[in-house]
Design an enzyme around this catalytic site. Structure first.
Site, PDB file in Angstrom:
ATOM      1  N   GLU A 142      38.854  11.094  -1.262  1.00 52.99           N
ATOM      2  CA  GLU A 142      39.909  12.062  -1.589  1.00 52.99           C
ATOM      3  C   GLU A 142      41.163  11.388  -2.150  1.00 52.99           C
ATOM      4  OE1 GLU A 142      40.579  14.690   1.753  1.00 52.99           O
ATOM      5  OE2 GLU A 142      38.795  15.845   1.248  1.00 52.99           O
ATOM      6  N   GLU A 312      31.875  17.346   1.492  1.00 51.00           N
ATOM      7  CA  GLU A 312      32.248  17.648   2.882  1.00 51.00           C
ATOM      8  C   GLU A 312      32.325  19.168   3.022  1.00 51.00           C
ATOM      9  OE1 GLU A 312      35.863  15.711   4.128  1.00 51.00           O
ATOM     10  OE2 GLU A 312      35.256  13.793   3.288  1.00 51.00           O
TER      11      GLU A 312
HETATM   12  C1  GAL Z   1      38.952  15.672   4.541  1.00 46.24           C
HETATM   13  C2  GAL Z   1      38.752  14.162   4.620  1.00 46.24           C
HETATM   14  C3  GAL Z   1      37.960  13.765   5.836  1.00 46.24           C
HETATM   15  C4  GAL Z   1      38.484  14.472   7.060  1.00 46.24           C
HETATM   16  C5  GAL Z   1      38.438  15.960   6.823  1.00 46.24           C
HETATM   17  C6  GAL Z   1      38.915  16.762   8.010  1.00 46.24           C
HETATM   18  O1  GAL Z   1      40.048  15.989   3.760  1.00 46.24           O
HETATM   19  O2  GAL Z   1      38.095  13.683   3.470  1.00 46.24           O
HETATM   20  O3  GAL Z   1      38.048  12.377   6.008  1.00 46.24           O
HETATM   21  O4  GAL Z   1      39.788  14.048   7.307  1.00 46.24           O
HETATM   22  O5  GAL Z   1      39.266  16.272   5.744  1.00 46.24           O
HETATM   23  O6  GAL Z   1      38.808  18.141   7.760  1.00 46.24           O
END
Ligand code: GAL
Ligand code: ZN
Length: 674
Positions: A142, A312
């Site tokens: 990110e 994710e």
């Molecule tokens: C994303 C990030 C992850 C984790 C996640 C939590 O933005 O890439 O590492 O922090 O959020 O929701």
């Protein structure tokens, strides 16, 4: 379409790994992403590498028939490195250093950090170059999260000056392009130009726009450094990066040019709270907003075309939004299907198990902190099985393009001219109208070749060059259907007005010019009506008084104020095509009144206007029906159809997948509300 998960083996005892990996395989997961924050474990001291643990985890994943996606660990430089080379740290506009102790504390322009990046990425790439279980790589994690695209350290100041010198050639050219006579802002040399630090009043808009461009370009360069190293080690790997939802400071199109696949991180119940206008509804708090997510899917899918992933996916409740509700029953399955409807080839849940330590203890995983299955686990199993049943679907073939670009976003963000003028929200109005008619949309850069699209929607093409105006004119002249929103054709590429009325180089195409514009607060009555009919429609925030030339007035102001009777929207036939210019920010009904006839003229199959929260999407030979609301709906296609998942009655937060394209002529009945 495959399902996967993000896993941090380094957080758990080795004896546990086998159990974890076996449970992943049993659930039908196929990809496991790892290592994005593991630098201090991989290299506890300079030059002391410990890769065995990662070797073992990758082997285990392979043993169970899954594939590993590895990440470069550069989002979290370890403390020993920060202590040795503190110049890698970022700085706030006032010079305050962003310290170690969290993440993303390095500067993209630090020569020292680029050296260190080269070192660790080369080592890792070499180590896994011949590993059959590593499918590909994610660079970093990110880029820009936590407001870190723009840095104000000394390295950035130098790099900015170089970037300006390269862009403009001479300081006279820069002074001219920006318009630095205003408020005595002329510079005698590039060395004299600083990053925009704290000032008494606002900054020069052209300087801000270039700082935004420079900062984004710095990330593009930094990413390319990593991509080149990975490709050199093994050209068969895919290289991706995980972008964020509705993320304003990084040009995802530009970064994507160096990637093999684009991915992004989707957290629906958080996004409706921290990056969507207004208070979220109870349904949005449970399931998110399908169009907010849809626009991100479409943007990242369009950035490179196939393949595209969700790297994710929210697994349950999360830790970072203002409030952290439990997602609706089945929501984690709904999101995977919705991503699939928008073209995703894989969805990986973040994370495998709720962790026992550190900043994210309040973040769910597919498994609970004791290792037992959590709500998301059952959803993931179901999604994996159902999507395997549906089988391969072609890529999304959208016939409508929505023009979006970051330069417009940056320019409008700097001078919104109304507290509630937000470029994304304006896009939402037009995008939502298309999606409510069941139409798939590519979200593309304005310079994309448009001839393959039946219709193009450009909600606020603020900065327009002569070249862009020509391409859009060609598109319409050769039969294209084009819809412009307000604030189009206002400025040149340097964020400066032209000595010509808005929409500048688009005036001939539109067949009208803008005489005046105004921004209005919500207590002012804002209404337009059809010039040749009685229907009235609400608009908001922004309006322009148009002077029609070759164009025909379509809507006029229907209020008692000084704007009464003036033209608000026009239509112009140009050779084989047609262009509509709408000078107001349309409410949902007006947006539909503009979009529905556009789709019809363009011959784009569409359905009756769908209820909020219910969306349909065609991909290949299938149609997904996704219900983001707690109401129950009956789906009524024009013809009989076989349901591969679910059925024609779709429950709260439920899904159905039809074997066939059913949008044309589809209608929906609300059965009950809860
Ligand atoms: C994303 C990030 C992850 C984790 C996640 C939590 O933005 O890439 O590492 O922090 O959020 O929701
Ligand atoms: Zn910096």
């Amino acid at each position: 379409m495959r399902i996967g998960v993000c896993y941090f083996p380094e957080h758990w005892p080795r004896e546990r790994w086998k159990t974890d990996v076996a449970q992943m395989a049993e659930a039908g997961l196929e990809y496991v992403r790892m290592a994005e924050f593991s630098w201090a474990v991989l290299e506890p001291e300079r030059g002391e590498f410990e890769f065995e643990w990662l070797d073992e985890a990758v082997d285990l994943i392979g043993e169970y028939g899954m594939q590993a996606v590895l990440c470069t660990p550069t989002a979290t430089p370890p403390k020993w490195l920060v202590d040795e080379r503190p110049e890698i740290l970022q700085a706030e506009p006032d010079g305050t250093v962003r310290e170690h102790g969290s993440r993303r504390h390095y500067c993209f322009n630090s020569a020292a950090y680029r050296e260190e990046t080269d070192r660790i990425v080369s080592k890792l790439a070499e180590r896994y170059a011949d590993d059959p279980h590593v499918a590909g790589w994610q660079t970093d994690n990110e880029f820009g999260c936590h407001r870190t695209v723009r840095c104000y350290c000394d390295d950035c100041a130098d790099a900015f000056r170089e970037w300006l010198a390269e862009t403009y050639g001479s300081i006279e050219a820069l002074n001219e392009a920006w318009g630095n006579t205003f408020w005595s802002q002329r510079y005698a040399s590039f060395e004299a130009v600083d990053p925009p630090g704290p000032t008494a009043a606002e900054h020069h808009p052209s300087r801000l726009l270039d700082y935004a461009r420079f900062s984004s370009d710095s990330v593009v360069d930094y990413n390319r450094l990593q991509v080149d190293l990975l490709r050199e080690a093994n050209p068969d790997w895919f290289v991706t990066h995980n972008f964020m939802g509705r993320f304003p400071t990084l040009d995802a199109y530009a970064v994507s040019e160096d990637l093999d696949l684009v991915s992004w991180d989707s957290y629906p119940t958080g996004f409706v709270q921290d990056r969507l206008e207004g208070e979220p509804t109870p349904d949005q708090l449970r399931a998110g907003d399908p169009d907010q997510l849809g626009m991100d899917h479409d943007l990242y899918r369009s950035a490179l075309d196939r393949p595209f992933w969700v790297m994710e996916q929210q697994p349950g409740d999360v830790n970072w939004p203002p409030h952290c509700p439990q997602p609706g029953e089945g929501a984690m399955r709904l999101w995977a299907h919705h991503a699939s409807a928008h073209g995703a080839d894989a969805v990986l849940y973040f994370r495998w198990r709720r962790c026992l330590e550190g900043q994210e203890q309040y973040h769910a995983g597919l498994r609970k902190q004791d290792g037992s299955p959590d709500r998301g686990y059952e959803d993931a199993i179901r999604a994996a099985a159902e999507l395997a049943d549906v089988g391969e679907a072609d890529h999304v073939d959208a016939s409508v393009a929505l023009l979006f670009d970051y330069d417009n976003l940056w320019a409008l963000d700097e001078q919104p001219h109304a507290p509630d003028f937000d470029y994304w929200s304006l896009l939402d109005a037009f995008y939502g109208a298309c999606r409510a008619r069941g139409v798939q949309v590519d979200v593309v850069h304005p310079t994309t070749a448009l001839s393959g699209y039946d219709a193009v929607v450009a909600p606020a093409l603020h900065l327009v060059t002569d070249g862009l105006a020509k391409r859009l004119t060609d598109y319409v002249e050769t039969g294209g259907e084009l819809l412009f929103g307000p604030r189009t054709g206002v400025k040149d590429e340097y964020n400066k007005l032209r000595p010509a009325p808005q929409p500048g180089p688009l005036a001939d195409l539109v067949g009208a010019t803008v005489d005046q514009h105004e921004s209005l607060p919500s207590q002012v009555e804002t209404r337009v009506c059809r010039v040749d009919g009685d229907e009235t429609y609400a608009f908001r925030t922004w309006s322009e008084w148009l002077e029609a030339d070759a164009a025909t007035p379509l809507f006029e102001y229907d209020t008692d104020g000084i704007e009464a009777g003036r033209t608000a929207a026009v239509e112009n036939g140009v050779r084989e095509g047609r262009v509509v210019y709408c000078g107001v920010w349309p409410g949902a009904d007006l947006a539909d009144a503009l979009v529905a006839p556009l789709l019809e003229r363009a011959g784009v199959p569409s359905c009756d206007r769908l209820p909020e929260g219910l969306r349909v999407g065609e991909r290949g030979d299938y149609t997904w029906v996704t219900n983001f609301s707690s109401d129950r709906f009956a789906i009524e296609p024009d013809e009989d159809v076989e349901w591969l998942v679910g059925e024609r009655t779709v429950d709260a937060y439920d899904v159905a997948v039809a074997d066939g394209r059913i949008v044309d002529g589809l209608s929906v009945e609300r059965l009950d509300s809860r």
